[in-house]
Design an enzyme around this catalytic site. Structure first.
Site, short mmCIF file in Angstrom:
data_model
loop_
_atom_site.label_atom_id
_atom_site.label_comp_id
_atom_site.label_asym_id
_atom_site.label_seq_id
_atom_site.Cartn_x
_atom_site.Cartn_y
_atom_site.Cartn_z
N GLU A 1 -14.78 9.68 -52.09
CA GLU A 1 -15.44 10.43 -51.03
C GLU A 1 -16.84 11.15 -51.75
O GLU A 1 -16.82 11.40 -52.97
CB GLU A 1 -14.77 11.59 -50.47
CG GLU A 1 -13.33 11.26 -49.91
CD GLU A 1 -13.44 10.62 -48.53
OE1 GLU A 1 -14.56 10.13 -48.18
OE2 GLU A 1 -12.48 10.20 -47.70
N HIS B 1 -18.53 6.07 -48.86
CA HIS B 1 -17.36 6.33 -50.22
C HIS B 1 -16.83 4.61 -50.32
O HIS B 1 -17.07 3.83 -49.56
CB HIS B 1 -16.07 7.15 -49.52
CG HIS B 1 -15.32 6.26 -48.48
ND1 HIS B 1 -15.02 7.09 -47.26
CD2 HIS B 1 -14.43 5.42 -48.57
CE1 HIS B 1 -14.12 6.45 -46.60
NE2 HIS B 1 -13.84 4.99 -47.34
N ASP C 1 -19.35 7.45 -44.49
CA ASP C 1 -19.84 8.53 -45.45
C ASP C 1 -20.36 8.11 -46.92
O ASP C 1 -20.54 8.62 -47.78
CB ASP C 1 -19.11 9.62 -45.43
CG ASP C 1 -17.56 9.30 -46.22
OD1 ASP C 1 -17.25 8.19 -46.60
OD2 ASP C 1 -16.73 10.29 -46.18
N ASP D 1 -6.91 1.17 -53.94
CA ASP D 1 -6.46 2.64 -53.56
C ASP D 1 -5.30 2.53 -52.60
O ASP D 1 -4.79 1.49 -52.26
CB ASP D 1 -7.52 3.46 -52.69
CG ASP D 1 -8.40 2.65 -51.79
OD1 ASP D 1 -7.65 1.39 -51.31
OD2 ASP D 1 -9.18 3.01 -50.98
C1 GLP Z 1 -11.03 2.75 -46.23
C2 GLP Z 1 -10.77 2.16 -47.45
C3 GLP Z 1 -12.01 1.68 -48.24
C4 GLP Z 1 -12.70 0.91 -47.05
C5 GLP Z 1 -13.02 1.51 -45.91
C6 GLP Z 1 -13.95 1.25 -44.84
O1 GLP Z 1 -11.39 4.12 -46.32
N1 GLP Z 1 -10.21 3.03 -48.40
O2 GLP Z 1 -11.71 0.91 -49.37
O3 GLP Z 1 -13.99 0.32 -47.66
O4 GLP Z 1 -11.88 2.27 -45.44
O5 GLP Z 1 -13.15 0.16 -44.03
P1 GLP Z 1 -13.62 -0.91 -42.96
O6 GLP Z 1 -14.02 -2.11 -43.76
O7 GLP Z 1 -12.53 -1.27 -41.87
O8 GLP Z 1 -14.82 -0.27 -42.20
#
Ligand code: GLP
Length: 270
Positions: A152, A147, A145, A68
């Site tokens: 989302e 995702h 949440d 993304d």
């Molecule tokens: C962002 C990214 C996701 C990731 C999420 C969780 O929203 N787009 O791909 O999984 O953060 O991040 P973290 O691993 O820092 O908790």
């Protein structure tokens, strides 16, 4: 149903991923890796980089596709996922930057209003993944949440790569990368869809800490629902979820997951 592996810490999870992907690259030098940003995969990338160095594995043909990107950030912005993937994956692993792609690469700060350009970027990205032969191993984190990527709650479980609106919670969670100022966090993103992610041959989702416990509970033991996009992993033929004790704390069947993994024949890998 994904395989659930409960580990002591991120380093142990990282080593499991690192071994799996290093063996893949040895067997298939032009392996296609699905890459993710966020803090959860960092130990996994570190472990893979160490193994690649220790075992002198040739990664010159490895291809990568990130999940993304934010809409509206230029590629050189330090928090763009283009910059993040290059800093955390391409450089430490010594990958060929020309073989690593991020969905927003063609957009490079294009404003949301430029509909024609933005709308065509998603289908083009999915076509590029197909042309590369499809993703062999897709690493995933998970949002609080539920995702994955930036899909989302409410995302279609059959979606392809497309533009989405970020949830308020995700912008709050990610404000830490933008001087703790939610106003600097873009409102939109382009993300591989759940349908895109589900086409990868192997999914490896990593989650650590109590903040992820509820999302992991819903993902693993809740119903398959667009309201917890990660729950689509229950429908994937080869998905692995690696969590620490805190992230696993709400799982009802954790004793069974632990028992199954302990008794797994080593030759099965993950
Ligand atoms: C962002 C990214 C996701 C990731 C999420 C969780 O929203 N787009 O791909 O999984 O953060 O991040 P973290 O691993 O820092 O908790």
């Amino acid at each position: 149903m994904p395989e659930i592996i409960i580990v002591k810490n991120e380093a142990e999870a990282g080593d499991i991923y690192g071994r799996c992907v290093a063996d893949l690259i040895k067997a298939k030098p032009n392996a296609v890796l699905g890459l993710a940003t966020g803090s959860s995969p960092l130990a996994a990338y570190r472990s893979l980089a160490r193994i690649v160095k220790d075992e002198s594995i040739d990664v010159s043909q490895v291809q990568g596709f990130a999940l993304d990107e934010y809409i509206g950030l230029p590629l050189i912005h330090p928090e763009s996922y283009h910059a993040t993937i290059h800093r955390t994956v391409v450089e430490p692993l010594g990958l060929d930057p020309a073989k690593v792609h991020v969905p927003g690469d063609v957009l490079n700060g294009t404003p949301l209003e430029d509909g024609a350009k933005i709308a065509s970027a998603g289908p083009a990205y999915d076509a590029a993944i197909e042309a590369a032969g499809g993703i062999d191993v897709q690493i995933l984190g998970i949002g609080t949440d539920g995702h994955v990527g930036f899909n989302e709650p409410g995302s279609s479980l059959a979606s392809g790569t497309r533009v989405k609106t970020l949830a308020e919670q995700t912008r709050i969670d990610n404000a830490r990368f933008f001087d703790n100022d939610i106003n600097q966090v873009p409102t939109h993103c382009i993300t591989q869809g759940i349908g895109t992610i589900m086409k990868a041959r192997h999914l490896v989702l990593l989650a650590f800490g109590s903040g992820k416990a509820e999302a992991i509970e819903e993902t693993v033991e809740g119903g398959v629902s667009a309201f917890c996009p990660a729950s689509a992993l229950q429908m994937h033929p080869h998905a692995t979820i690696i969590v620490d004790e805190e992230a696993a704390s709400r799982l009802r069947h954790k004793d069974y997951y632990r028992y199954a993994y302990t008794h797994k024949p080593a030759w099965q890998g993950i």
